[in-house]
Design a protein around this motif. Structure first.
Motif: not given
Lengths: 230, 256
Positions: A1, A3-10, B6, B72, B91
Motif C-alpha cells: 500500500m 508505494r502507491s501513496g503518491a498523489v498525481l502532481d500536475r 483511496r 488520482d 503514473k
C-alpha cells in the motif's frame, strides 16, 4: 500500500517532472535502429546514392572542363565543344547544357519521391513500436526527432558515398576522353566544393523526404499505432 | 486491508461513440466505476462488450465522448499532450497482449527506456533495470533481444518495463492472451505478487478465467455497460457457472 501513496502532481515543470530524451540518447537509439535495419536502410539510401552521384558527376565534369579550358587554350575549346559542353569563350567558363540541367533536376525529384516512398513504408512497419514509445511517455517531438536523426544519418552516409562515387567516375571519364594529363589540371578546390555541394544537397533531400512520414508517425494516436499490426 | 480505501481511478458517466462512415456505434453507454489504490481489478467481458474501450479510457489512451475519467483525482481530459505523456510515463505502466517490446532493443534497454524519458541518468537506469528484470525472474537474460526470448519471457520483460518508473497503476490488456496455460499462470502469479508486495494497483482487461482467482474485484462489462461488480468472496461461490453465464460457451484456456 505504501508505494502507491503518491498523489498525481500536475507536471508544471520543476525537477523530476520533466519528460526528456537527451540528444546523445536519441542519437544512440536512431543509430542502433539503423544498424539493426541495415538492409532496409540501404534500400532507402540507394536511390539517394544514385541521384547524388549523378549530381556530383555532372558538377565535377564541369570542374574538369573548366580546368582544361584554363590550361589548354584553343585546342581545349575545340575538344570541349566536341564533347558537348557549352563553352563561353569570352567569359572563359563552361556551363551545363540546358538538357543536362533538366536531367539533373529530374533525377533529384525522382530520388525525393523514392525516399518519401521508402520512408513511408519503413514508418508504417514501425507503427507499433512508435505506439509503444508513446505509451511509455514519448512526446510527439521525440518521435519526430528520432526519425529526422535517422534520415540525417542516412542522408549523410548515402550522399557522401554518392558524391565520392560520382567524382571518381567523372575523373575516370575525363581521363578517358581528354587524356590522363587532364587530371593534373583539375582545380582541386572547386572539385571539393562540388562534392560538398552534392553531399549537402543529398542530406537536404533525405530530410525533406522523411518529413511527411515522420510527421505522420509522430501524430499517431498510441492506441491506433499499437493496434495497427493486427 | 479495505479500511481506508483511496480512489485512484474514478470513471463517471463515460460514453463513447465511434463513427464509421454513416454508422455510429455506441461502445460505452454510461459507465461509472471506482477503483481503489492497491486493488487487483479484472475487467471481464466478451469481445465487443466495450471492455477494451473502457480499458483504454482508464489508461488515458482514448478520450471519452461524454463523461469524465479521473486518475488520482485529476481529470485526464483536461491534460495537454505533455501532461498526458507525463502521466503515461510516471503514473501508469502498460502491459499488452502482444508484449510490444521494441524489437531492436535488448531486454534491458526496453526496461530502461521509460526511465530515460523520465530523465534518469544512464547508470541508475541500468542498475534499476537489472533489479527489475531480476524481480520478474530474468536476471540473466537482460542482453537478449525480444525475439530471442520466449513469449512468457517477453511478457516478463514487459512487466518489468511497466514497473520502470514505479507507477501507481499497471494496466494489463489481456496479458495472458498470447501465452499458453502454464506461462499465463506464471504471469498472473507475478502480477499478483506485485500487487500484494508493492501495493501497485493492477487493472487488467481479460477473458482469462484464471485471472478471477487472484482478482480482488471483477467488473463484468456487457453491451457497453457495467453489468455487475463482484468481490472475490462472492466469486468463489459462483465460479462453476461463470463461463456459461458470460458467453454461453465452455471455458477455454488462454482465449485470445
Amino acid at each position: 500500500m505504501s508505494r502507491s501513496g503518491a498523489v498525481l502532481d500536475r507536471p508544471e515543470g520543476g525537477p523530476g517532472r520533466l519528460i526528456t530524451l537527451p540528444f546523445s540518447k536519441s542519437l544512440e537509439i536512431s543509430f542502433k535502429s539503423l544498424r539493426v535495419r541495415f538492409f532496409r536502410s540501404m534500400i532507402t539510401v540507394s536511390s539517394l546514392v544514385l541521384a547524388v552521384s549523378f549530381l556530383a558527376f555532372v558538377l565535377v565534369n564541369l570542374d574538369i572542363a573548366a580546368g582544361l579550358l584554363e590550361h589548354g587554350g584553343r585546342d581545349a575549346v575545340r575538344a570541349l565543344s566536341q564533347a558537348g559542353y557549352d563553352v563561353d569563350l569570352a567569359g572563359g567558363a563552361v556551363a551545363m547544357s540546358a538538357k543536362e540541367r533538366w536531367i539533373v533536376i529530374l533525377s533529384l525529384l525522382v530520388c525525393t519521391v523514392g525516399i518519401v516512398n521508402a520512408q513511408l513504408m519503413s514508418v508504417t512497419e514501425r507503427f507499433p513500436e512508435i505506439g509503444v514509445m508513446k505509451c511509455l511517455g514519448a512526446l510527439d517531438s521525440m518521435i519526430l526527432k528520432l526519425f529526422l536523426l535517422e534520415a540525417g544519418m542516412q542522408g549523410l552516409a548515402g550522399a557522401f558515398m554518392g558524391a565520392v562515387l560520382g567524382a571518381l567516375f567523372s575523373f575516370l571519364v575525363g581521363a578517358v576522353r581528354f587524356g590522363s594529363g587532364v587530371l593534373a589540371e583539375v582545380p582541386v578546390g572547386s572539385v571539393l566544393e562540388s562534392v560538398g555541394l552534392a553531399v549537402l544537397g543529398g542530406c537536404a533531400l533525405s530530410l525533406v523526404g522523411v518529413l511527411y512520414p515522420a510527421w505522420l508517425a509522430a501524430r499517431m494516436e498510441p492506441i491506433k499505432a499499437i493496434r495497427s499490426e493486427h | 486491508m479495505t479500511e481506508e480505501k483511496r480512489t485512484i481511478v474514478r470513471v463517471i458517466g463515460v460514453r463513447k461513440t465511434f463513427t464509421m462512415g454513416s454508422q455510429t456505434l455506441e461502445a460505452l453507454k454510461g459507465v461509472d466505476l471506482e477503483i481503489y489504490a492497491g486493488e487487483y481489478v479484472s475487467i471481464m467481458g466478451p469481445s465487443g462488450s466495450g471492455k477494451s474501450t473502457l480499458f483504454n479510457m482508464i489508461g488515458g489512451l482514448d478520450k471519452p465522448t461524454e463523461g469524465k475519467v479521473f486518475i488520482d483525482e485529476v481529470d485526464i481530459s483536461q491534460l495537454d499532450a505533455y501532461e498526458l505523456a507525463w502521466l503515461r510515463n510516471r503514473k501508469i505502466g502498460y502491459i499488452f497482449q502482444t508484449f510490444n517490446l521494441i524489437p531492436v532493443m535488448t531486454a534491458l534497454e526496453n526496461v530502461t527506456l521509460p526511465m530515460t524519458f523520465a530523465g534518469m541518468n544512464g547508470d541508475d537506469a541500468q542498475e534499476k533495470g537489472i533489479e527489475l528484470l531480476k524481480l520478474v525472474g530474468l536476471g540473466k537474460r537482460f542482453q537478449h533481444k525480444p525475439l530471442e526470448l520466449s513469449g512468457g519471457q517477453q511478457q516478463r520483460v514487459a512487466v518489468a518495463r511497466s514497473l520502470a518508473n514505479d507507477p501507481a497503476i499497471i494496466l494489463a490488456d489481456e496479458p495472458t492472451g498470447n501465452l499458453d496455460l502454464s506461462t499465463g499462470e506464471e504471469i498472473i502469479e507475478l502480477l499478483q505478487k506485485l500487487s500484494s508486495e508493492r501495493g501497485v494497483t493492477i487493472i487488467s482487461a481479460t477473458h482469462d478465467y484464471k485471472m478471477l482467482n487472484v482478482s480482488d474485484r471483477v467488473v463484468w462489462v456487457r453491451d457497453g455497460m457495467v453489468d455487475r461488480v463482484e468481490r472475490r468472496e462472492e466469486l468463489n461461490i459462483t465460479i462453476g457457472g461463470i463461463g456459461e453465464k458470460l458467453t454461453g460457451r465452455k471455458q477455454e484456456p488462454g482465449g485470445a
